[in-house]
Design an enzyme around this catalytic site. Structure first.
Site, short mmCIF file in Angstrom:
data_model
loop_
_atom_site.label_atom_id
_atom_site.label_comp_id
_atom_site.label_asym_id
_atom_site.label_seq_id
_atom_site.Cartn_x
_atom_site.Cartn_y
_atom_site.Cartn_z
N LYS A 122 -6.07 -1.17 -2.28
CA LYS A 122 -7.38 -1.74 -1.93
C LYS A 122 -7.13 -3.08 -1.29
O LYS A 122 -6.12 -3.73 -1.54
CB LYS A 122 -8.23 -1.94 -3.20
CG LYS A 122 -9.71 -1.93 -2.93
CD LYS A 122 -10.17 -0.51 -2.67
CE LYS A 122 -11.65 -0.32 -2.72
NZ LYS A 122 -11.96 1.08 -2.99
N1 GLU Z 1 -13.37 2.73 -0.24
C1 GLU Z 1 -13.55 4.10 -0.57
C2 GLU Z 1 -13.25 4.34 -2.04
O1 GLU Z 1 -13.43 3.48 -2.86
C3 GLU Z 1 -12.79 5.02 0.36
C4 GLU Z 1 -11.32 4.80 0.46
C5 GLU Z 1 -10.68 5.62 1.57
O2 GLU Z 1 -11.37 6.35 2.24
O3 GLU Z 1 -9.46 5.48 1.75
O4 GLU Z 1 -12.92 5.42 -2.46
#
Ligand code: GLU
Length: 432
Positions: A122
């Site tokens: 993240k």
């Molecule tokens: N930010 C989204 C999540 O929390 C998507 C992450 C992604 O698509 O890599 O799952």
């Protein structure tokens, strides 16, 4: 002069930087699951903290040249065992290392639960994007991309949108990365505009996936969605699509909310006209076809399906007793505290936990990455059919484990993910 450096005989206190409520929540959830499954403690300790974290500070120049603000950014890679790491980038004024690390850990379990070949990651920038002009947002994104350039890459770590970011931000990220390496690398990021190789259906994938799961849960509980009621907290990318898709099942959407206000209509909201109002004004506030409700009131409305699709820490020990839904379908990451979880269990609320509930997003991100690396685009129908198949499979595995072991859906989903990562770690062994 006194030596400012920590003497060698004083142990490093690893919790200090991660000492935030959200990271504690992620760790406590993990520890509960680890204890239940009897996870080896060496493995447990390896999974408790992210493998790589990067904190950067960089300048963000305002349009009028009057100010250069120092901004903090993060990228955290939780587990590198499973393949490249994967996870969104969040722009929010509260972002910190603990929050990003918690989100990275949840991404690991989410990807493993879904059988995607990724570890969790993240990123985040501590800034309020609603206060930035388009040009400021673009400069911020390009500079942040450069700061984390060495950490990301199509075989290393693949960012995506999260709260406060969108397809446009991903396009700038892809452009900045590509400019550095000298050719277009669209597979470095997912959730891009379709014209740059974005997957059809990625934008609504999280909301769509959540409603596929709500349908599974409703069938399991014998609830007919055609005669059901729903409440949605958050009207961003997840909440908006979830509300629409749930309404397509015939469910009456009693209330929705965003940062400006909550809207409530016991007869059911006219979503098309709510969308029109938001298109025109940017916010729900000022919409005339409904009563206003506070966020706290909205969460406590009696309904069949409650969808928290906004921020973390919304359902806590303070309000869990008053939550009156039958299905709690978590679109947001970390909306429910540990204390709330046990209260909801006692009260028989069926929880679709975040790592499963919002997994549609990263699943279609995976499809996007696969399509980009193969230079081959799928149709929307193919994407949705595969998404449906993978989510219902994960739902059934989770439900089966929950029933078989007498544990709640959250712990069952976490164990599905943790077990896969633990097995992979054991197979790879320890170097050297
Ligand atoms: N930010 C989204 C999540 O929390 C998507 C992450 C992604 O698509 O890599 O799952």
């Amino acid at each position: 002069m006194e030596n400012a450096i920590r003497p060698f005989d004083q142990p490093l206190e690893p919790r200090a930087e991660w000492d935030t409520p959200m990271f504690h929540l992620a760790q406590e959830q993990f520890l509960q699951a680890a204890e239940f499954m009897g996870l080896d403690e060496n493995l447990r300790d390896r999974l408790m903290y992210p493998q790589r974290t990067m904190i950067v500070s960089f300048p963000c120049r305002r349009d009028d040249y009057s100010e250069v603000e120092t901004v903090f950014g993060y990228r955290v890679q939780h587990i590198l065992t499973m393949g490249p790491t994967k996870g969104g980038i969040r722009y929010h004024h509260d972002v910190n290392l603990g929050e990003v690390s918690a989100l990275a850990m949840w991404m690991t379990w989410k990807c493993a639960l879904m059988h995607l070949p990724f570890g969790g990651a993240k990123g985040g920038v501590r800034i309020d994007p609603s206060k930035l002009s388009r040009a400021e947002l673009q400069r911020l994104t390009r500079r942040y991309t450069l700061e984390i350039f060495n950490m990301i890459g199509p075989d290393k770590d693949i960012p995506a949108p999260d709260m406060g970011t969108n397809a446009q931000v991903m396009a700038w990220l892809m452009d900045t990365y590509s400019a550095q390496v000298g050719h277009a690398v669209n597979e470095v990021v997912t959730g891009k505009p379709v014209v740059l190789g974005g997957a059809l259906g990625r934008e609504e994938a999280t909301g769509r996936g959540l409603i596929y799961l709500v349908k599974e849960a409703a069938d399991h509980l014998g609830i007919d969605l055609q005669h059901a009621t729903g409440v949605v907290q958050g009207f961003g990318n997840v909440g908006r699509h979830a509300a629409n898709l749930l309404a397509e099942h015939g469910t009456r959407i009693l209330a929705v909310s965003d940062v400006s206000t909550g809207l409530y209509n016991p007869q059911g909201l006219n979503l098309a006209s709510v969308h029109e109002h938001v298109e025109a004004t940017g916010y729900l506030k000022g919409y005339s076809g409904a009563e206003e409700v506070s966020n706290a009131e909205l969460l406590e409305l009696k309904c069949d399906v409650l969808i928290p699709a906004a921020l973390q820490n919304q359902i806590t020990g303070d309000n869990a007793e008053r939550i009156r839904c039958r299905i709690l379908a978590e679109g947001a990451n970390g909306p429910t505290s540990l204390e709330a979880d046990s209260i909801l269990d006692e009260r028989g609320v069926f929880v679709i936990p975040d790592v499963l509930g919002n997994a549609g997003g990263v699943t279609v991100s995976y499809f996007e990455w696969v399509q980009n690396t193969q230079e081959f685009a799928w149709s929307l129908d193919e994407t949705n059919a595969r998404l449906h198949r993978m989510l219902t499979d994960a739902f059934r595995r989770t439900l089966l484990r929950s029933q078989r072991d007498g544990i709640n859906m959250r712990t069952a989903a976490l164990i599905e993910g943790i077990q896969r990562v633990a097995e992979a770690k054991l197979q790879r062994g320890v170097f050297p």
